[in-house]
Design an enzyme around this catalytic site. Structure first.
Site, PDB file in Angstrom:
ATOM      1  N   CYS B  94       0.821  -1.215   0.000  1.00 34.72           N
ATOM      2  CA  CYS B  94       0.000   0.000   0.000  1.00 34.72           C
ATOM      3  C   CYS B  94       0.860   1.272   0.000  1.00 34.72           C
ATOM      4  O   CYS B  94       1.531   1.538  -0.986  1.00 34.72           O
ATOM      5  CB  CYS B  94      -0.961  -0.055   1.178  1.00 34.72           C
ATOM      6  SG  CYS B  94      -2.352   1.065   1.005  1.00 34.72           S
ATOM      7  N   ARG B 128     -12.579   5.749  -2.470  1.00 36.84           N
ATOM      8  CA  ARG B 128     -11.651   4.733  -1.967  1.00 36.84           C
ATOM      9  C   ARG B 128     -12.009   3.366  -2.524  1.00 36.84           C
ATOM     10  O   ARG B 128     -13.184   3.061  -2.736  1.00 36.84           O
ATOM     11  CB  ARG B 128     -11.699   4.670  -0.439  1.00 36.84           C
ATOM     12  CG  ARG B 128     -10.935   5.757   0.249  1.00 36.84           C
ATOM     13  CD  ARG B 128     -10.792   5.501   1.738  1.00 36.84           C
ATOM     14  NE  ARG B 128      -9.591   4.752   2.072  1.00 36.84           N
ATOM     15  CZ  ARG B 128      -8.367   5.271   2.088  1.00 36.84           C
ATOM     16  NH1 ARG B 128      -8.183   6.531   1.769  1.00 36.84           N
ATOM     17  NH2 ARG B 128      -7.333   4.532   2.411  1.00 36.84           N
ATOM     18  N   HIS B 194      -3.449  -5.769   2.163  1.00 31.95           N
ATOM     19  CA  HIS B 194      -3.459  -5.843   3.626  1.00 31.95           C
ATOM     20  C   HIS B 194      -4.105  -7.161   4.029  1.00 31.95           C
ATOM     21  O   HIS B 194      -4.557  -7.922   3.192  1.00 31.95           O
ATOM     22  CB  HIS B 194      -4.274  -4.696   4.215  1.00 31.95           C
ATOM     23  CG  HIS B 194      -3.736  -3.339   3.906  1.00 31.95           C
ATOM     24  ND1 HIS B 194      -2.524  -2.898   4.368  1.00 31.95           N
ATOM     25  CD2 HIS B 194      -4.259  -2.305   3.200  1.00 31.95           C
ATOM     26  CE1 HIS B 194      -2.320  -1.653   3.959  1.00 31.95           C
ATOM     27  NE2 HIS B 194      -3.354  -1.264   3.237  1.00 31.95           N
TER      28      HIS B 194
END
Lengths: 457, 245
Positions: B94, B128, B194
């Site tokens: 990320c 997002r 993640h």
């Protein structure tokens, strides 16, 4: 009152009645429809009510129960949103149910817990007399985003209620910063240096750098997480001396803590009837809120020792010969406190961890890797086995395995009915650690077997 | 045998449990009787990367980004570029992944220079990209599937100098548009995964370990481990996302 408000109240009461008949909670849905009809309904209903609002990441429900207990002991006429429906819809439903069709609230006081993301919409309408902000930790990053974003939400909510007295956690650098650029009067609560042995500075601090100037904080002491005696060596931003200060924690047991609380210099001895340090903070915040409402500090001190929280917060059930305790976990900070609590248990016990990833839990479960499950390996001799359950049971099992617990001590049981039957046959104490939606389901199953309250009572 | 693992910027790039990747690597080494040493290099650390075998860089909050950039531009950027060219094994997730690229441009056009170790750049979007996701690694990596949780607003575009790490099966990946996820260059693996990534993708964890061991010791056969729980976590998410186990 206008005609829109009248019909909104009527609709809300009808929807609530129907959902109760159908045995659904119906805590949020009626208010949501009512607000569609009359967007400022909450403002109309809350106008004459003296309200304490509680927000922050952890401890909202427990703090609210403590405050409520003080109100009850004083014989005040009050209501509270006890079922955890803490968005604007649920809060509105609660106000409607305590109001006449004409929009007149039947109670003088209200104790309202408010979701930290909802604060921005709620506070301006609610116009609380007192707002408690318990703390701010990383929580459900998928929903709230960064913790500084949550802080801004709360700040912007409070700006709609400039008359409210703020009760802020002095030891939380994020929370305490609310005092500086809002016009509200603010008082602080906290745990003073020396009251408990200082913890170690966590690498996973949720607030390691100054909220004002981004330099790294220095700490005189740490209670847990990023809470403690912070100061910024660069810009001078530092912990305020709290008016409601825990100066000593004289005893900590599995049942609770004994504390000395100094209020504007006067000392009170208080027994907090829930264990772990985070409940000491909740108690100090509750005493501050009750006192700032203009009520006797003594009644608040008594309340933190006699309140009943329930609803999954260190809630005790008569399930199995050794008893069962349910300890809701939502984020790393709260989870670490629960693990620390378990580290102090000397007798043999079984741990059940239930991990869900639904909306109210947070859909991102990576937080379990930020929580200190390595602490389970310090429970050798006491921890007999770990059972994992919930939608993400396998992920939880993996987490515990990598913490260093041998795979043969980890068992997966997905069915709550089977799980609860198994617990019934145990003679060891059992500790349940569920996330929010897992708690709702698991609690229902537990109550079916051994009794307890339905959640909206 | 021993691996020296660097956790770069654990003080600011520590979001979403990414530190669990380090835990995963060290445990999988330990269970095979291989030693490991984890060296944390926070902001301001003067320690050199040179004798490390594996570098891990996680994701972080925007709040601390400036602190991080200042530190990078004090020489850490040059050192990282050299390490990458030299074949260092790197896992970057990320924010850490974006940081290895050329630059980040916010959606209102402000550009922030990154270190340029990988030929890619990232542009901020308003919406997002959040959720559980699934991608398949390139055939050169055995075509393994990877599950995880992505949560980013930046859209990453790869230049010609790097290959995608894999192809998105469910979710957004690099940008939600071209079907690629992550980037691979020499022994650098970057992506948005993640979860944390490695514990429930044990084959990928072992790929990193064998890459690092091979560089240090020539060749590396990793003894198999009992990955029943890890595979269960992996397969359940694959099934939930509608992929084939």
């Amino acid at each position: 009152m206008n005609i829109r408000a009248f019909f909104a109240i009527l609709l809300c009461k009808l929807l609530r009645g129907i959902s109760r008949v159908l045995h659904r909670g119906g805590t949020a849905m009626p208010g949501r429809w009512a607000l569609k009809l009359c967007p400022n309904l909450l403002e109309i209903l809350a106008r004459d009510v003296k309200t304490v609002a509680i927000t922050g990441t952890n401890g909202k429900t427990t703090s609210a129960r403590m405050i409520e207990q003080a109100f009850a002991q004083q014989g005040l006429s009050y209501f509270a949103n006890r079922s955890g429906a803490n968005l604007i819809s649920g809060i509105t439903t609660e106000f409607v149910m305590n109001s006449s069709l004409g929009g007149k609230c039947r109670k003088e006081y209200a104790v309202i817990e408010c979701d930290e993301a909802a604060a921005v919409r709620v506070f301006g309408q609610l116009k609380p007399r007192v707002i408690v902000v318990t703390n701010l930790f990383r929580d459900q990053l998928d929903r709230y985003g960064e913790v500084t974003h949550t802080l801004e939400n709360i700040r912007s909510g409070i700006s709609g209620a400039p008359e409210a007295v703020l009760c802020l956690n002095a030891d939380c650098s994020l929370t305490a910063s609310l005092a500086d650029d809002l016009p509200n009067r603010a008082v602080f609560f906290g745990i003073n240096q020396g009251a408990v042995p200082s913890g170690e500075k966590s690498e996973l601090s949720d607030a390691s750098h100054c909220i004002r100037c981004k330099h790294e904080y220095s700490y005189d002491y740490i209670t847990y997480g990023h809470l403690g005696g912070f100061r910024c060596p660069h810009c001078g931003y530092r912990r305020h001396d709290p008016e409601y200060a825990v100066t000593d924690v004289t005893a900590q047991t599995a049942e609770g803590s004994s504390i000395i609380l100094s209020v504007h210099g006067k000392r009170y001895l208080a027994e907090v009837n829930l264990p772990a340090l985070y409940n000491v903070y909740n108690a100090a915040g509750a005493v501050a809120a009750v006192s700032e409402m203009g009520l006797a500090t003594e009644s608040a001190v008594a309340a933190v020792g006699s309140f009943k929280c329930g609803f999954g917060r260190m809630e005790q059930f008569a399930l199995g010969a050794g008893g069962t305790k349910m300890m809701l976990v939502k984020n790393p900070a709260g989870c670490n406190q629960v693990i620390e609590f378990l580290e102090n248990i000397k007798e043999k016990f079984v741990l059940v961890v239930c991990l869900n990833d639904r909306g109210a839990d947070g859909t991102d479960i990576s937080w379990i890797w930020d929580a200190n499950f390595e602490g389970l390996t310090k429970m050798a001799g006491a921890l007999e086995k770990v059972i994992v359950s919930g939608d993400r049971a396998a992920d939880m099992a993996v987490r515990i395995k990598y913490a260093g617990v041998k795979a043969e001590f980890i068992e997966i049981e997905r069915d709550y009915e089977t799980l609860v039957r198994w617990i019934e046959g145990q003679d060891r104490p059992v500790f349940l650690m569920p996330t929010y939606t897992a708690m709702l389901e698991l609690r229902e199953t537990v109550i079916r077997h051994c009794g307890g309250d339905e959640f909206w009572v | 045998m021993k691996l020296k693992i660097c956790h770069l910027y654990p003080d600011v790039l520590n979001l979403y449990g990414d530190g669990g990747n380090i835990r995963c690597l060290t445990q999988r080494l330990r269970w095979r009787g291989i030693d490991s040493e984890v060296v944390k290099m926070p902001i301001g650390s003067g320690e050199s990367l040179v004798d490390c075998d594996l570098v891990f860089i996680g994701g972080g909050q925007d709040f601390e980004q400036q602190v991080l950039l200042d530190d990078l531009h004090r020489g850490r950027d040059r050192e990282l570029r050299a390490a990458v060219e030299d074949g260092m094994t790197v896992l970057a997730i990320c924010g850490g992944y974006q940081m290895l690229g050329n630059y980040y441009e916010t959606h209102d056009g402000q550009r922030c220079d990154f270190i340029g170790a990988l030929d890619l750049y990232t542009v901020g979007a308003k919406k997002r990209m959040i959720g559980n996701y699934l991608f398949r690694c390139d055939e050169s990596l055995g075509g393994m599937t990877v599950v995880g949780f992505e949560n980013h607003s930046g859209k990453t575009r790869l230049g010609s100098g790097v290959a995608p790490l894999g192809t998105v099966i469910r979710g957004f990946g690099n940008n939600g548009e071209d079907g690629t996820e992550g980037a691979r260059y020499k022994n650098v693996f970057g992506c948005y995964c993640h979860g944390p990534m490695l514990p429930k993708n044990p084959a990928f964890a072992d790929l990193l370990l064998s890459t690092a061991l091979a560089r240090r010791y020539g060749a590396a056969e990793l003894a198999p481990l009992d990955d029943a729980l890890e595979r269960m976590a992996h397969d359940q998410m694959v099934k939930r996302l509608g992929g084939d186990v």
